[in-house]
Structure formats: structure tokens, C-alpha cells
Design a protein around this motif. Structure first.
Motif, short mmCIF file in Angstrom:
data_model
loop_
_atom_site.label_atom_id
_atom_site.label_comp_id
_atom_site.label_asym_id
_atom_site.label_seq_id
_atom_site.Cartn_x
_atom_site.Cartn_y
_atom_site.Cartn_z
N VAL A 52 0.88 -1.35 0.13
CA VAL A 52 0.03 -0.01 -0.03
C VAL A 52 0.79 1.32 0.00
CG1 VAL A 52 -1.73 1.28 1.26
CG2 VAL A 52 -2.13 -1.16 0.98
N ASP A 53 2.09 1.23 0.86
CA ASP A 53 2.73 2.44 0.92
C ASP A 53 3.64 2.72 -0.44
OD1 ASP A 53 2.17 2.59 3.72
OD2 ASP A 53 4.36 1.82 4.28
N ALA A 54 3.77 1.72 -1.05
CA ALA A 54 4.55 1.79 -2.35
C ALA A 54 3.52 2.29 -3.53
CB ALA A 54 4.99 0.44 -2.95
N LEU A 55 2.46 1.83 -3.51
CA LEU A 55 1.22 2.34 -4.38
C LEU A 55 0.89 3.72 -4.05
CD1 LEU A 55 -1.09 -1.00 -4.43
CD2 LEU A 55 0.04 0.23 -6.24
N CYS A 56 0.97 4.12 -2.71
CA CYS A 56 0.52 5.53 -2.45
C CYS A 56 1.54 6.34 -2.61
CB CYS A 56 0.32 5.60 -0.88
SG CYS A 56 -0.63 7.08 -0.27
N LEU B 154 -4.64 1.13 -5.85
CA LEU B 154 -4.41 1.01 -4.34
C LEU B 154 -5.48 0.87 -3.63
CD1 LEU B 154 -3.04 2.59 -1.91
CD2 LEU B 154 -3.97 4.83 -2.56
N GLU B 155 -6.76 1.27 -4.40
CA GLU B 155 -8.04 1.06 -3.56
C GLU B 155 -8.18 -0.59 -3.42
OE1 GLU B 155 -12.72 2.12 -3.98
OE2 GLU B 155 -11.46 2.28 -5.44
N ASP B 156 -8.10 -1.36 -4.55
CA ASP B 156 -8.18 -2.64 -4.50
C ASP B 156 -7.08 -3.39 -3.46
OD1 ASP B 156 -10.26 -2.19 -6.64
OD2 ASP B 156 -8.65 -2.97 -8.29
N THR B 157 -5.96 -2.79 -3.44
CA THR B 157 -5.13 -3.52 -2.53
C THR B 157 -5.50 -3.15 -1.10
OG1 THR B 157 -3.23 -3.32 -4.22
CG2 THR B 157 -2.60 -3.57 -1.99
N LEU B 158 -5.62 -1.97 -0.98
CA LEU B 158 -6.23 -1.62 0.39
C LEU B 158 -7.65 -2.31 1.02
CD1 LEU B 158 -5.36 0.09 3.00
CD2 LEU B 158 -6.78 2.00 1.77
N LEU B 159 -8.49 -2.31 0.09
CA LEU B 159 -9.60 -3.08 0.32
C LEU B 159 -9.61 -4.31 0.88
CD1 LEU B 159 -12.39 -1.12 -1.96
CD2 LEU B 159 -11.98 -0.60 0.35
#
Length: 150
Positions: free
Chosen positions: A76-80, A100-105
Motif C-alpha cells: 500500500v505504501d509503495a502504491l501510495c 491502491l483502492e483494490d489492494t487496500l480494500l
């Protein structure tokens, strides 16, 4: 407030921010919402990693799920970070936001359905409340540091 309730509230705020990001095309509003999302993610992951996860590791059966959650934080950090470098008005922004949304959800779902229930079953109310207090105190410190530019 119990630690798991505080973290669920953050999750709800994150989901709301993604919904609001997906509902606007205004570049200024996109930037403002993304900045809010990024700040919440930074503080949320830090309080989880500093306080919640170390405590949750002691819960029977949670060592592996907690290790997986920490690895997901890294993703998530890398995507952000990638998204922060992307022009909000450019063609890549919404695709990267969706990643990011898919990974975080996925991460939030695992926490809410695997980690939190086990913690709530094995900890007393006072343990959950005490950790919740410490999470709130640390969140306040982090936000004050952010405002001070530390």
C-alpha cells in the motif's frame, strides 16, 4: 473506545475517501481528497505497526496474519508513493488510484474479518480500551508532528 473500533472507523473513513475520489473529476478536489487519504493512511499504518500489530501478535493464531498485514502495508505504501508522484489531472491517476483502492480494500477486509474478531475474542474489554487510548494518543502525537513539519 476499543482499539478495534478506532481502526474500523479509520477503515470507514478510507472507504469514504475512495468513494469521494471516484465521484469527482475536479482536479483541485482530487488533490485535496488524495492528500487527506495519504495523511490518514500514513497515520493509520503507523499506529497499527507501532501498537496494534505487536499486541495482536500475542493472540493465538495471529502471528502469520499480522506478518501478512505488515507486508500488505508495504505494498500500500509503495502504491501510495507512486500515486503521490502522479499528476492528478493526468491519464494515469485513476488507474493507479484503483490499484491502491483494490489492494487496500483487500487488506482492510482481512483485518476486519480475520484479525479483529480474534483479538476481540481473546482480549478483555479493558485491554481493548487501554490499547484504544494508546492508539488515540499516538495518533494525536503524529498529527501534531505533521502540523509542526517534523
Amino acid at each position: 473506545m476499543k482499539a478495534t473500533e478506532i481502526l474500523r472507523q479509520d477503515h470507514d473513513r478510507l472507504k469514504d475517501l475512495f468513494a469521494r475520489l471516484g465521484a469527482t473529476a475536479d482536479v483541485d478536489q482530487l488533490q485535496e481528497l488524495f492528500d487527506e487519504l495519504e495523511e490518514l493512511l500514513i497515520v493509520h499504518t503507523q499506529i497499527e505497526e507501532e501498537l496494534f500489530y505487536p499486541a495482536a501478535r500475542a493472540v493465538n493464531g495471529l502471528v502469520e496474519p499480522v506478518e501478512e498485514a505488515i507486508a500488505e502495508h508495504d505494498a500500500v505504501d509503495a502504491l501510495c508513493d507512486d500515486l503521490a508522484e502522479t499528476d492528478v489531472g493526468g491519464p494515469l491517476f485513476h488507474g493507479r488510484l484503483k490499484a491502491l483502492e483494490d489492494t487496500l480494500l483487500h487488506h482492510l477486509d482481512e483485518e476486519e474479518n480475520q484479525i479483529f474478531p480474534q483479538v476481540e475474542r481473546q482480549w478483555s474489554e479493558s485491554q481493548l480500551e487501554d490499547l484504544g487510548r494508546r492508539l488515540e494518543e499516538r495518533r494525536t502525537e503524529l498529527l501534531e508532528e505533521e502540523l509542526a513539519g517534523v
